[in-house]
Enzyme design. Structure first.
Site, short mmCIF file in Angstrom:
data_model
loop_
_atom_site.label_atom_id
_atom_site.label_comp_id
_atom_site.label_asym_id
_atom_site.label_seq_id
_atom_site.Cartn_x
_atom_site.Cartn_y
_atom_site.Cartn_z
N TRP A 190 2.18 -163.38 -134.01
CA TRP A 190 2.18 -164.54 -134.92
C TRP A 190 2.41 -165.78 -134.05
CZ3 TRP A 190 6.97 -166.68 -137.63
CH2 TRP A 190 6.61 -167.61 -138.60
N ASP B 52 10.94 -157.69 -136.38
CA ASP B 52 10.52 -158.69 -137.35
C ASP B 52 9.96 -157.95 -138.57
OD1 ASP B 52 9.56 -160.83 -138.73
OD2 ASP B 52 8.39 -161.69 -137.10
N LYS C 89 6.97 -162.35 -148.76
CA LYS C 89 5.79 -161.61 -149.20
C LYS C 89 6.13 -160.56 -150.24
CE LYS C 89 4.05 -163.59 -145.43
NZ LYS C 89 4.78 -164.41 -144.45
C1 LMR Z 1 0.83 -166.35 -141.56
O1 LMR Z 1 0.84 -165.83 -140.44
O2 LMR Z 1 -0.19 -166.82 -142.06
C2 LMR Z 1 2.10 -166.38 -142.38
O3 LMR Z 1 3.12 -165.74 -141.70
C3 LMR Z 1 2.46 -167.73 -142.86
C4 LMR Z 1 2.88 -168.69 -141.79
O4 LMR Z 1 3.84 -169.43 -142.05
O5 LMR Z 1 2.28 -168.77 -140.73
#
Ligand code: LMR
Length: 398
Positions: free
Chosen positions: A130, A211, A246
């Site tokens: 992420w 996570d 979520k």
């Molecule tokens: C995403 O990866 O789209 C989600 O975790 C929302 C975000 O805040 O990035």
């Protein structure tokens, strides 16, 4: 002070959200930011959340501060959800949980804690991960490195390279692992791969930072934490960041938590004093409302059952959209094999689409995916799947 300030590019995911919102195309499709959508394209408030809110409206007695580490009721409820009802860690004094503003807040407190207690430790994140993990830990001042995770050739987990990298990490470093529904690839380790990973992490003396942002979105509430449970069984110390965005659909209420597992209860008390200090210096105390909703649901049998049913509905719809997309692309004789999408878990899929193909989808069809090719499968529905299939088929012929 501000006259010489240079503007910097904003977060790419948030920018994509804005670009989608501003696109006047009535047929636009949002496969960008990771937010669940139902078959009508709406991000619903769960019915059970509305019920819990009605209860709170009638019974809540105060809007006073809830303290740096948040709701004391939330901690055991989340611990039981992650570890199982009768896990020996619960009540042992070796685990404590602080409520945080969302999973991102938990990650930031974890980063600040690591920087406070072991500033030389590095945090290893998967390649890819992420994108905000990098920003959050940079904000904490902790060095971030990556370990191999994704094998693009096979659309699979690069398990051998990952394990080899773990054996090279310095003892006392931290490894961030996604409990389930890996963001952005959708590729999770199998149970036997989790066994190999947890063994390698424990043997190397690396501290897992798990996570846990999508419990219940992959295979089920229990199945999605099988790796997490192996890790906490085998490693004397661990950090877990939880998000309720979520699985409770509470995105804008910002409900999350940081759990700290230590070898002894003495170490836990001392470490939690550091956690409280990081929180106090950052946002003082977390917001109360969202956590009160989660507590109301998890502590009432009827509401809990209803929540599990609504969660299963979201999970099943995502899985159905995965298989429907794969089937539809086959039916229209798409020349690329996308069958791996049906095997991935959770909301995200690394679709294998190139940046050029993603831009074509956006510019020619108003279909918004992340430049890396990540799509949010929950953005697919019965109304847009044919348009999406047609557009993908065009994009791959560029
Ligand atoms: C995403 O990866 O789209 C989600 O975790 C929302 C975000 O805040 O990035």
């Amino acid at each position: 002070m501000f006259e010489q300030v240079k503007a910097i590019p904003g977060d790419a995911l948030l920018a994509l959200m804005v670009a989608f919102k501003n696109d006047p195309n009535p047929n636009k499709i949002d496969l960008g930011v990771g937010v669940y959508k139902d078959d009508t394209g709406n991000t619903p408030i769960l019915k059970v959340v509305k019920q819990a809110e009605s209860y709170l409206l009638a019974h809540e007695l105060s809007k006073g501060y809830i303290g740096a580490t948040g709701s004391p009721e939330l901690a055991p409820l989340l611990q039981k959800l992650m570890l199982g009802e009768n896990h020996p860690l619960i009540g042992s004094g070796r685990i404590a949980t602080a409520q945080t503003p969302g999973g991102t807040g938990a990650l930031r407190v974890a980063g600040d804690l690591i920087n406070a207690v072991k500033p030389e430790a590095k945090i290893w994140v998967s390649d890819p991960t992420w994108s905000n993990h990098f920003h959050v830990f940079a904000g904490s001042g902790v060095e971030v490195r990556t370990y191999p995770y994704y094998d693009a050739q096979r659309n699979a987990l690069a398990i051998d390279q990952m394990l080899a990298c773990i054996t090279q990490m310095t003892a006392g470093d931290v490894i961030l692992l996604h409990a389930s529904c890996h963001n952005p690839t959708g590729i999770d380790p199998s149970f036997s791969q989790w066994q190999q990973i947890s063994k390698a992490v424990a043997e190397r003396g690396v501290v897992p930072l798990i996570d846990c942002a999508y419990q219940g979105f992959g295979e089920g509430l229990e199945e999605d934490v099988q790796g997490l449970r192996l890790l906490v069984e085998q490693c004397p110390e661990a950090l877990i960041t939880t998000s309720c965005s979520k699985n409770f659909g509470l995105y804008n209420e910002r409900v999350g938590a940081l759990s700290v597992i230590t070898e002894t209860s003495e170490a836990n008390q001392k470490t939690m004093s550091q956690v409280a200090n990081c929180i106090r210096a950052n946002y003082s105390n977390p917001p109360a409302h969202g956590a009160a909703i989660v507590c109301t649901i998890l502590s009432d049998n009827t509401l809990r059952q209803q929540w599990e049913a609504e969660l299963a509905e979201m999970r099943d719809r995502i899985r159905l959209m995965r298989t429907t997309l794969v089937k539809h692309l086959k039916e229209i004789n798409c020349s690329r094999d996308f069958s791996f999408i049906a095997e991935q878990k959770g909301m995200f899929s690394y679709s294998g689409l190139s940046k050029e193909e993603v831009l074509f989808l956006r510019e020619q069809h108003g279909i918004y995916a992340v430049d890396t090719g990540r799509i949010n499968v929950a953005g697919i529905n019965a109304n847009n799947i044919e348009r999406l299939g047609f557009a993908i088929n065009q994009a791959i012929q560029l």
